[in-house]
Design a protein around this motif. Structure first.
Motif, PDB file in Angstrom:
ATOM      1  N   GLU A 150      81.390 -31.331   0.634  1.00 25.44           N
ATOM      2  CA  GLU A 150      82.102 -32.667   0.577  1.00 25.44           C
ATOM      3  C   GLU A 150      81.104 -33.700  -0.085  1.00 25.44           C
ATOM      4  O   GLU A 150      79.952 -33.907   0.231  1.00 25.44           O
ATOM      5  CB  GLU A 150      82.438 -33.361   2.089  1.00 25.44           C
ATOM      6  N   GLU A 191      81.210 -36.704  -0.549  1.00 30.16           N
ATOM      7  CA  GLU A 191      80.650 -37.734   0.397  1.00 30.16           C
ATOM      8  C   GLU A 191      79.585 -37.985   0.897  1.00 30.16           C
ATOM      9  O   GLU A 191      78.617 -38.784   1.129  1.00 30.16           O
ATOM     10  CB  GLU A 191      81.798 -38.392   1.308  1.00 30.16           C
ATOM     11  N   LYS A 207      92.080 -40.246   0.712  1.00 30.12           N
ATOM     12  CA  LYS A 207      90.802 -39.987   1.438  1.00 30.12           C
ATOM     13  C   LYS A 207      90.319 -41.151   2.178  1.00 30.12           C
ATOM     14  O   LYS A 207      90.259 -42.180   1.529  1.00 30.12           O
ATOM     15  CB  LYS A 207      90.155 -39.187   0.406  1.00 30.12           C
ATOM     16  N   SER A 229      86.674 -42.306   4.714  1.00 33.36           N
ATOM     17  CA  SER A 229      85.424 -41.880   5.196  1.00 33.36           C
ATOM     18  C   SER A 229      84.776 -42.831   6.074  1.00 33.36           C
ATOM     19  O   SER A 229      84.855 -44.254   5.831  1.00 33.36           O
ATOM     20  CB  SER A 229      84.596 -41.051   4.182  1.00 33.36           C
ATOM     21  N   SER A 283      80.807 -44.043   7.821  1.00 35.34           N
ATOM     22  CA  SER A 283      79.524 -43.620   7.899  1.00 35.34           C
ATOM     23  C   SER A 283      78.785 -44.616   8.736  1.00 35.34           C
ATOM     24  O   SER A 283      78.947 -45.769   8.292  1.00 35.34           O
ATOM     25  CB  SER A 283      78.652 -43.149   6.604  1.00 35.34           C
ATOM     26  N   THR A 314      78.722 -39.157   9.968  1.00 36.76           N
ATOM     27  CA  THR A 314      79.834 -39.275   8.890  1.00 36.76           C
ATOM     28  C   THR A 314      80.803 -38.447   9.101  1.00 36.76           C
ATOM     29  O   THR A 314      80.785 -37.341   9.831  1.00 36.76           O
ATOM     30  CB  THR A 314      79.268 -38.878   7.193  1.00 36.76           C
ATOM     31  N   TYR A 315      82.090 -39.142   9.145  1.00 34.53           N
ATOM     32  CA  TYR A 315      83.497 -38.469   9.129  1.00 34.53           C
ATOM     33  C   TYR A 315      84.295 -38.729   7.949  1.00 34.53           C
ATOM     34  O   TYR A 315      84.528 -39.843   7.346  1.00 34.53           O
ATOM     35  CB  TYR A 315      84.090 -39.002  10.402  1.00 34.53           C
ATOM     36  N   VAL A 316      84.773 -37.627   7.435  1.00 30.77           N
ATOM     37  CA  VAL A 316      85.546 -37.593   6.272  1.00 30.77           C
ATOM     38  C   VAL A 316      86.763 -36.973   6.481  1.00 30.77           C
ATOM     39  O   VAL A 316      87.022 -35.613   7.213  1.00 30.77           O
ATOM     40  CB  VAL A 316      84.983 -36.554   5.133  1.00 30.77           C
ATOM     41  N   TYR A 317      88.056 -37.437   5.982  1.00 30.50           N
ATOM     42  CA  TYR A 317      89.460 -37.040   6.317  1.00 30.50           C
ATOM     43  C   TYR A 317      90.185 -37.013   4.934  1.00 30.50           C
ATOM     44  O   TYR A 317      90.033 -38.240   4.277  1.00 30.50           O
ATOM     45  CB  TYR A 317      90.231 -37.385   7.229  1.00 30.50           C
ATOM     46  N   SER A 318      90.671 -36.032   4.479  1.00 35.08           N
ATOM     47  CA  SER A 318      91.578 -36.055   3.263  1.00 35.08           C
ATOM     48  C   SER A 318      92.810 -35.324   3.356  1.00 35.08           C
ATOM     49  O   SER A 318      92.923 -34.463   4.090  1.00 35.08           O
ATOM     50  CB  SER A 318      90.857 -35.806   1.747  1.00 35.08           C
ATOM     51  N   GLU A 321      88.937 -32.004   6.618  1.00 32.61           N
ATOM     52  CA  GLU A 321      88.193 -32.823   7.712  1.00 32.61           C
ATOM     53  C   GLU A 321      86.498 -32.397   7.875  1.00 32.61           C
ATOM     54  O   GLU A 321      86.631 -31.252   7.972  1.00 32.61           O
ATOM     55  CB  GLU A 321      88.891 -32.549   8.978  1.00 32.61           C
ATOM     56  N   ARG A 380      82.879 -28.388   8.578  1.00 23.88           N
ATOM     57  CA  ARG A 380      83.929 -28.574   7.478  1.00 23.88           C
ATOM     58  C   ARG A 380      85.022 -27.682   7.716  1.00 23.88           C
ATOM     59  O   ARG A 380      85.241 -26.391   7.992  1.00 23.88           O
ATOM     60  CB  ARG A 380      83.487 -28.344   6.158  1.00 23.88           C
TER      61      ARG A 380
END
Length: 691
Positions: A116, A118, A175, A177, A179, A193-197, A218, A241
């Motif tokens: 990721e 990010e 997308k 995110s 943090s 950190t959380y990221v979703y796309s 995710e 991930r």
């Protein structure tokens, strides 16, 4: 290899001088040369920082490596993207995340590396076989992903902060995110950190929907780190991930509108522990321990049904850095255990009809790797930097499900120099070797036919020699370089598809090869030239590169379909980038990249050997030109709010990336074999809030 005796002599001489000087001189406080350029490959190595990734609004591996001359990325589908350095696939690259290697192959129709953007503070690309510290199997080089920590993001007067980002992609997704980071004590910080796309199928340059390219991703990440005044430091991190998509049977090939799509899922979990201690004199100890688990699931509804593969790696790296007199010496050893497994997951009645053995639906291989290394950097006088190193590697592979195994070990050496010829002009030359035995196999092809061999009984390890030389010139705001390299891999280990027998005059004539059979198939050669130039004057800057690579196996060009798992050929390519940064709050960049035609690549040699086709065929890789635009804007005096905009593929170019499989549709019997068309025009807009 022509340079072996010379290299051995230079390496041992320089190392002996280093140790002799170390014993005769006291340790001095000095600036360590460990942070200077490595000599072998220095002219083509490159670092990518987090500012670049944010400017690019990077959402995939293609975005991450878009400005790296020696790196090409193929495959429009995220899970199927493969990285190539100088024509060699990522199976030949040592890839690490905070020191944790990402090894093995789950499925030859998907990529081996996923990350990721990010999370990244820095990406180091080290091209070609080079220093002994590069790690196992660094045939084509190494890629080092370094993740962010709390101290990278926190302002000095704050103990807590956060950043929230939202990105819209016109082609076609979004997308988000978030943090949060803070200091537990003055020395210890933590970041989460959380990221979703989520993306639908994108459209190519013709405006046509490219089926099987949508996906949701995710990611969760947490990292605890500390940096103390007494020289001690540590970090503990965990990343998980997950990517879900409806993909084609072979994700890196096109999917027709009426073809089946299958529920697919890729996951990776990585835990890393790092500890370091550095004295005021520059001596240091670094310890890294890691565990990584990657999985790929394909929910097939035809043929053998659902199938899954898993790779687990656990290991460590321990090294010391000794600042002795005029030398900086890195010495250490590393080890990791790898396990790959594949498994039929449908009901017994479905898969047993397709299996070689209806009593065996689970397959496993285990590998053990051990390496010891030493690398010296010595500056005998101001204008000259010398490096030399040696490495020992041992590879053990056991096919747990079947009674086959192979073991190999060997040494490799490197040596080189960087010399300041004139003010601003440096000459660089070096030679490096690498060694690689057979590693764990492809999780989707572990099953073996009855009474057949998967490994050639006389399988030999791969040995590599990489020679590089060039110049770099720096003056005022200008920097330019030119580099030439010539790499040769002997005893290439490759998967020979198709059942066949040994020659009648062979001592193994009574044995039969499996449909996936690993053998030494010859010699791989990669030669190339890379030219870079950049100039900055006030708020303006311009950069350019030209890259030419010729990749051949036994004297013929390679292609990513027949040589899957080894490499591919790409056309000459060049880039021109111009930027304008009038102040700290506003920046603009425009970039033009062109790949020239690469035609008449002869292929299907193995198919002719097996009698599947009467004669070899030819495929083309048409050239293409892509223009991209980028801008960032901070409307206020602080960094609290930032807007970014990008236009990828401004003129909607329709193209197939050269690093993807070429188009075989004109060949009878190979209809459907092709790479996936790349994304057409994509407008991205990002809003970020930092607090």
């Amino acid at each position: 290899m022509a340079f072996n005796k010379f290299t051995l002599s230079v390496s041992l001489s320089v190392l002996a001088m280093a140790l002799s000087n170390a014993s005769a001189q006291e340790v001095e406080e000095k600036q360590s040369v460990q942070d200077t350029v490595v000599v072998v490959g220095a002219l083509t190595d490159i670092d990518i920082n987090s500012e670049d990734l944010e400017l690019f609004q990077a959402a995939s591996l293609t975005d991450v490596f878009r400005s790296v001359p020696s790196v090409s990325v193929g495959g429009g589908v995220g899970l199927a993207q493969k990285i190539y350095i100088r024509g060699l696939e990522d199976t030949m690259i040592n890839v690490t995340i905070d020191g944790a290697p990402q090894g093995g192959t789950l499925f030859h129709h998907i990529g081996r590396v996923n990350i990721e953007p990010e999370l990244l503070e820095q990406v180091q690309v080290q091209t070609g076989a080079s220093e002994a510290t590069f790690g196992f199997g660094a045939i084509a080089g190494a890629i080092r992903f370094k993740t962010k920590n709390a101290n990278d993001l926190l302002e000095e007067d704050k103990s807590f902060g956060g950043k929230v980002k939202a990105t819209y992609l016109s082609n076609d997704g979004y997308k988000g995110s978030a943090s949060l980071y803070g200091r537990i004590t003055d020395e210890i910080g933590i970041i989460g950190t959380y990221v979703y796309s989520d993306a639908e199928n994108y459209k190519d340059g013709n405006g046509d929907e490219v089926y099987g390219t949508g996906a949701s991703q995710e990611l969760g990440f947490v990292k605890l780190s500390g940096d103390f005044d007494n020289g001690h430091s540590f970090s503990l991190s965990y990343e998980h991930r997950q990517e879900e998509a409806d993909l084609g049977e072979r994700p890196n090939w096109p999917v027709l509108a009426d073809s089946l799509l299958f529920e697919s899922e890729g996951t990776r979990g990585t835990a890393v522990a790092n500890y370091g201690y550095e004295t005021e004199a520059g001596n240091a100890v670094q310890l890294t321990g890691f565990w990584s688990n990657t999985e790929f699931f394909q929910g097939r509804t035809n043929r053998w049904g659902e199938y899954g593969a898993e790779i687990e790696t656990i290991g460590f790296d321990i090294r010391s850095i000794l600042n002795l007199g005029g030398h900086d010496i890195v010495a250490g050893f590393e080890h990791h255990q790898d396990k790959v497994s594949g498994q039929y997951l449908a009901d017994y009645e479905t898969w047993s009809a397709w299996s070689w053995d209806p009593n065996t639906g689970y397959f496993e291989e285990q590998g053990s790797l051990f390496g010891a290394y030493i690398q010296d950097k010595w500056r005998p006088f101001e204008k000259l930097l010398l490096t030399a190193g040696a490495r020992f590697d041992s590879y053990d592979l056991d096919m747990e499900t079947y009674d086959e195994s192979t073991r190999s070990d060997g040494f490799s050496f490197n040596g080189g120099l960087d010399y300041a010829v004139l003010d601003g002009l440096n000459f660089n030359i070096g030679y490096a070797e690498a060694f690689r035995g057979k590693e764990i196999g492809d999780g989707f092809t572990l099953e073996r036919g009855p009474n057949r061999l998967r490994l050639h009984p006389d399988l030999q390890p791969e040995t590599v020699g990489n020679f590089e030389t060039g110049f770099v010139y720096t003056k005022g705001g200008f920097k330019g370089s030119i580099a030439y390299y010539d790499m040769q891999i002997d005893n290439v280990i490759f998967d020979q598809i198709g059942n066949s027998s040994f020659a009648e005059d062979s001592i193994y004539a009574d044995l039969r090869q499996d449909s996936f059979f690993y053998d030494n198939i010859g010699t791989y050669d990669s030669t190339g030239i890379e030219v870079r130039a950049e100039y900055q004057s006030g708020p303006f800057y311009v950069s350019a590169f030209y890259n030419q690579n010729d990749s051949e196996l036994n004297g013929r060009k390679i292609e990513g379909y027949e040589e899957v798992g080894l490499g591919t050929s790409v056309g000459d390519n060049w880039n021109l980038t111009a930027g304008f940064t009038p102040n700290d709050r506003l920046s603009f960049q425009a970039s033009l990249t062109q790949y020239l035609d690469l035609n008449d690549i002869e292929t299907l040699y193995r198919a002719v050997e097996l009698g599947w086709i009467d004669e070899t065929q030819f495929v083309d890789k048409p050239g293409y030109t892509v223009v991209d635009l980028f801008a960032t804007w901070q409307p206020f005096e602080t960094e609290m709010v930032e807007f970014s905009a990008a236009v990828y593929n401004l003129f909607d170019e329709q193209y197939l990336a050269h690093a993807s499989v070429a188009d075989y549709n004109h060949i009878a019997g190979w209809e459907g074999v092709s790479g996936v068309a790349e994304r057409g025009r994509d407008i991205r807009v990002t809003a970020a809030l930092k607090f």
